[in-house]
Design an enzyme around this catalytic site. Structure first.
Site, short mmCIF file in Angstrom:
data_model
loop_
_atom_site.label_atom_id
_atom_site.label_comp_id
_atom_site.label_asym_id
_atom_site.label_seq_id
_atom_site.Cartn_x
_atom_site.Cartn_y
_atom_site.Cartn_z
N LYS A 1 0.83 -1.23 0.00
CA LYS A 1 0.00 0.00 0.00
C LYS A 1 0.85 1.26 0.00
CE LYS A 1 -0.64 0.20 4.98
NZ LYS A 1 -1.14 -0.76 5.95
N ARG B 1 -7.49 -1.06 17.30
CA ARG B 1 -8.04 -0.75 15.97
C ARG B 1 -9.02 -1.87 15.67
NH1 ARG B 1 -4.14 0.35 10.91
NH2 ARG B 1 -4.38 -1.89 10.71
C1 LIG Z 1 -0.33 -1.58 6.47
C2 LIG Z 1 -0.66 -2.80 7.17
C3 LIG Z 1 0.35 -3.71 7.49
C4 LIG Z 1 1.79 -3.47 7.18
O1 LIG Z 1 2.28 -2.47 7.99
P1 LIG Z 1 3.81 -2.06 7.94
O2 LIG Z 1 4.00 -1.27 9.17
O3 LIG Z 1 3.96 -1.26 6.69
O4 LIG Z 1 4.58 -3.31 7.91
C5 LIG Z 1 0.00 -4.87 8.13
N1 LIG Z 1 -1.29 -5.13 8.45
C6 LIG Z 1 -2.28 -4.28 8.19
C7 LIG Z 1 -3.68 -4.62 8.59
C8 LIG Z 1 -2.01 -3.08 7.52
O5 LIG Z 1 -3.01 -2.25 7.22
#
Ligand SMILES: *Cc1c(COP(=O)(O)O)cnc(C)c1O
Length: 362
Positions: A37, A132
């Site tokens: 993302k 969350r």
């Molecule tokens: C963005 C995201 C991740 C990855 O997070 P990083 O800190 O970039 O490794 C993992 N799980 C969820 C649910 C996310 O939204």
């Protein structure tokens, strides 16, 4: 002619960082899902996660998964943000797996999967303290797990997952990960089979891999920005990370003006362009420069890790970054560019921005 602001992306180094993390996870029996993302789905960067060994590519945004699928990059796609009711048809169409935490959404996913003639895999998120997404009440979790397992023919119960660090700043520990494993084993006892996936979090959970104290049954981590914008594990958590390339993505901005000026604004002060009242230190006359690029490009100037000795980022407006060059050994003039290290936030904004010029090198 080179155009700026420019991101220089070393794809070989990106791939090597991914490979290294994938291998360190695999040594502990953990699959690494590549979270794309932060690249806003840019195909070259997503390909680096896949080529580095991530079989599953994941994003919070269904649009990113759709675009990867259409371009033929990757083989398995996971939606990370718990689905919106308004995007259910696309979730079934473009994601093989999704993270979930609500019974009514699961019901809608099931109905849509049946309509499209698919079996969609779901991971149920368990709240372990970051506040969350996720089931807090373990009985509600078990009830929905049983519903997916026994009643929803359009869904397959792939496993459970957790998330920490994103909102509540909670650290991943053996204890909160074991809490997830306990929830998984409670479900397994009821459904009479093992779950395929127990997903232990994101980048920060790599600390449990490095320290060797990750609960044995955790078998997936979802890792995003770190391989591209290495920062957190070394600079926040103090891991040596000597094998990691820190120069995968660099931001270049062009010098527009270099001039000696007073360091304190002259006149009656109110607020800046963003409504903030600021304080300015009076250090006398100093050499300053203006760069072509600002908040519109990368967000907040004070978040840029910089990495240039003798250059201080003083501030930014939408389109200009103002820097202090008084102690800089290099003499810059208009037309030169200055290169900065970046981290997660800048990468997120810059890759989304159509005004960013991206240059890939191998
Ligand atoms: C963005 C995201 C991740 C990855 O997070 P990083 O800190 O970039 O490794 C993992 N799980 C969820 C649910 C996310 O939204």
């Amino acid at each position: 002619m080179e155009r700026y602001p420019q991101l220089v992306v070393d794809l070989a180094h990106a791939r090597e960082n991914v490979e290294n993390l994938v291998k360190r996870c695999a040594d502990r029996g953990v699959r690494m899902t590549g979270v794309i993302k932060v690249t806003n789905g840019l195909p070259e960067m997503c390909q680096a996660y896949y080529d580095g060994g991530c079989r599953t590519l994941a994003s919070s945004r269904i649009e990113h998964l759709k675009s990867l699928k259409e371009k033929g990059i990757g083989e398995e796609f996971e939606l990370l943000r718990i689905p919106m009711m308004s995007e259910i048809p696309d979730v079934i169409k473009y994601a093989d797996i999704s993270l979930n935490s609500d019974g009514s959404v699961l019901e809608a996913l099931n109905a849509e999967a049946l309509r499209q003639g698919k079996v969609h895999r779901v991971i149920l998120m368990v709240e372990v303290g970051d506040l969350r997404e996720g089931y807090w009440d373990r009985e509600e979790l078990l009830r929905d797990a049983l519903k997916v397992e026994n009643d929803f023919d359009g869904l397959y119960l792939e496993g459970v997952g957790m998330n920490v660090g994103c909102y509540g700043s909670v650290l991943p520990t053996f204890e909160n990960m074991q809490d997830l494993v306990d929830a998984a084993e409670m479900i397994e006892a009821s459904i009479g089979r093992k779950l395929d996936t127990i997903s232990g979090g994101g980048t920060s959970s790599l600390m449990r891999i490095f320290d060797g104290d990750i609960p044995e049954r955790i078998n997936e981590l979802r890792v995003g920005g770190e391989p591209l914008a290495a920062y957190t594990l070394k600079n926040v958590y103090g891991y040596p990370m000597e094998w990691q390339h820190e120069d995968v993505i660099r931001l270049r901005m062009e010098v527009l003006e270099v001039r000696r000026k007073p360091s304190h604004p002259i006149g009656e002060l109110a607020v800046d362009a963003f409504g903030h009242s600021n304080t300015y230190e009076d250090r006398g006359e100093r050499l300053r420069a203006i760069l072509g690029g600002g908040r519109l490009d990368y967000g907040e100037p004070q978040d840029i890790p910089n990495g240039n000795p003798g250059i201080e980022i003083l501030g930014a407006s939408s389109d200009h970054t103002i820097i202090d060059l008084e102690d800089c050994p290099i003499e810059y003039k208009p037309g030169d560019f200055i290169e900065f290290r970046i981290k997660y936030t800048q990468l997120m904004y810059l890759t989304l921005n159509p005004l960013t010029h991206i240059k890939y090198i191998e």
